[in-house]
Design a protein around this motif. Structure first.
Motif, PDB file in Angstrom:
ATOM      1  N   PHE A  18       3.586 -15.917   2.732  1.00  0.00           N
ATOM      2  CA  PHE A  18       2.741 -15.459   3.828  1.00  0.00           C
ATOM      3  C   PHE A  18       3.489 -14.447   4.694  1.00  0.00           C
ATOM      4  N   GLY A  19       4.740 -14.745   5.005  1.00  0.00           N
ATOM      5  CA  GLY A  19       5.546 -13.830   5.815  1.00  0.00           C
ATOM      6  C   GLY A  19       5.755 -12.484   5.138  1.00  0.00           C
ATOM      7  N   ILE A  20       6.042 -12.512   3.843  1.00  0.00           N
ATOM      8  CA  ILE A  20       6.219 -11.265   3.092  1.00  0.00           C
ATOM      9  C   ILE A  20       4.914 -10.467   3.090  1.00  0.00           C
ATOM     10  N   VAL A  59       1.549  -5.018   7.555  1.00  0.00           N
ATOM     11  CA  VAL A  59       1.784  -4.322   8.818  1.00  0.00           C
ATOM     12  C   VAL A  59       2.667  -3.089   8.657  1.00  0.00           C
ATOM     13  N   MET A  60       3.628  -3.168   7.763  1.00  0.00           N
ATOM     14  CA  MET A  60       4.598  -2.081   7.695  1.00  0.00           C
ATOM     15  C   MET A  60       4.580  -1.324   6.370  1.00  0.00           C
ATOM     16  N   SER A  61       4.731  -2.021   5.289  1.00  0.00           N
ATOM     17  CA  SER A  61       4.962  -1.369   4.004  1.00  0.00           C
ATOM     18  C   SER A  61       3.750  -0.583   3.499  1.00  0.00           C
ATOM     19  N   LEU A  62       2.591  -1.222   3.457  1.00  0.00           N
ATOM     20  CA  LEU A  62       1.412  -0.542   2.905  1.00  0.00           C
ATOM     21  C   LEU A  62       0.992   0.662   3.736  1.00  0.00           C
ATOM     22  N   LEU A  65      -7.380   9.979   0.911  1.00  0.00           N
ATOM     23  CA  LEU A  65      -7.416   8.590   0.435  1.00  0.00           C
ATOM     24  C   LEU A  65      -6.495   7.657   1.227  1.00  0.00           C
ATOM     25  N   ARG A  66      -5.741   8.227   2.175  1.00  0.00           N
ATOM     26  CA  ARG A  66      -4.760   7.417   2.907  1.00  0.00           C
ATOM     27  C   ARG A  66      -5.405   6.212   3.580  1.00  0.00           C
ATOM     28  N   TRP A  67      -6.406   6.434   4.394  1.00  0.00           N
ATOM     29  CA  TRP A  67      -6.982   5.328   5.159  1.00  0.00           C
ATOM     30  C   TRP A  67      -7.843   4.394   4.317  1.00  0.00           C
ATOM     31  N   PRO A  68      -8.647   4.919   3.386  1.00  0.00           N
ATOM     32  CA  PRO A  68      -9.365   3.976   2.518  1.00  0.00           C
ATOM     33  C   PRO A  68      -8.416   3.105   1.689  1.00  0.00           C
ATOM     34  N   THR A 126      -6.082  -2.149   0.483  1.00  0.00           N
ATOM     35  CA  THR A 126      -4.920  -2.980   0.159  1.00  0.00           C
ATOM     36  C   THR A 126      -4.640  -4.016   1.239  1.00  0.00           C
ATOM     37  N   VAL A 127      -4.833  -3.650   2.496  1.00  0.00           N
ATOM     38  CA  VAL A 127      -4.661  -4.631   3.575  1.00  0.00           C
ATOM     39  C   VAL A 127      -5.707  -5.740   3.443  1.00  0.00           C
TER      40      VAL A 127
END
Length: 159
Positions: free
Chosen positions: A19-21, A27-30, A47-50, A55-56
């Motif tokens: 869950f932490g990963i 929040v950060m990587s994607l 395509l950045r925001w879609p 993925t989020v």
């Protein structure tokens, strides 16, 4: 029953770690990855925001599954897994997998119709097949849990 109870604590540790990963990715990587991709390939920057949102969302679905699994482990630990309370959490897992599947199908169709290389559509098809199997497996497991809960309730009524 003792071996199941021994597995609960390590499983919870790894669920919390996972869950932490996933929060770190969410929040950060994607977002950072898709921002970098937009800078490197300006023609695909739209395509950045879609891509970030999709993925989020998938990570959120995985987090729902983790929380529901945690709750089911609590019921296992209390020897209450064969009660109607467990069905709510299994239903939530089925809905989370189903929601992820619908979005994955949309991504697969979009990429499939716009791809000029079969690699990514094939990878997405593999993922779609895997999530389909997982979702159908959860539906079967839910049916088995419902049957076991009914049998246990009937046995308790007899005794």
């Amino acid at each position: 029953m003792m071996s199941e109870r021994r597995a609960v604590a390590p499983l919870r540790i790894f669920l919390a770690l996972l869950f932490g990963i996933l929060v770190l990715f969410q929040v950060m990587s994607l977002p950072g990855q898709f921002a970098h991709m937009a800078q490197e390939s300006p023609e695909m920057a739209y395509l950045r925001w879609p891509a970030t949102a999709v993925t989020v969302f998938w990570v959120l679905c995985a987090q729902v599954v983790i929380v529901c699994t945690w709750k089911l482990l609590t019921l296992v630990k209390k020897d209450r897994i064969f009660t109607t309370a467990s069905l709510v959490w299994v239903d939530a897992i089925v809905w989370a997998v189903g929601a992820a599947w619908v979005v994955l199908l949309g991504v697969f169709l979009y990429v499939g119709f716009n791809a000029n290389d079969p690699g990514l559509p094939l990878l997405l098809f593999l993922m779609l097949t895997g999530v389909t199997v997982l979702g159908l497996l959860m539906v079967v497991m839910r049916a088995l849990l419902r049957q076991a809960t009914t049998l246990r309730t009937d046995m308790e009524a007899v005794i």
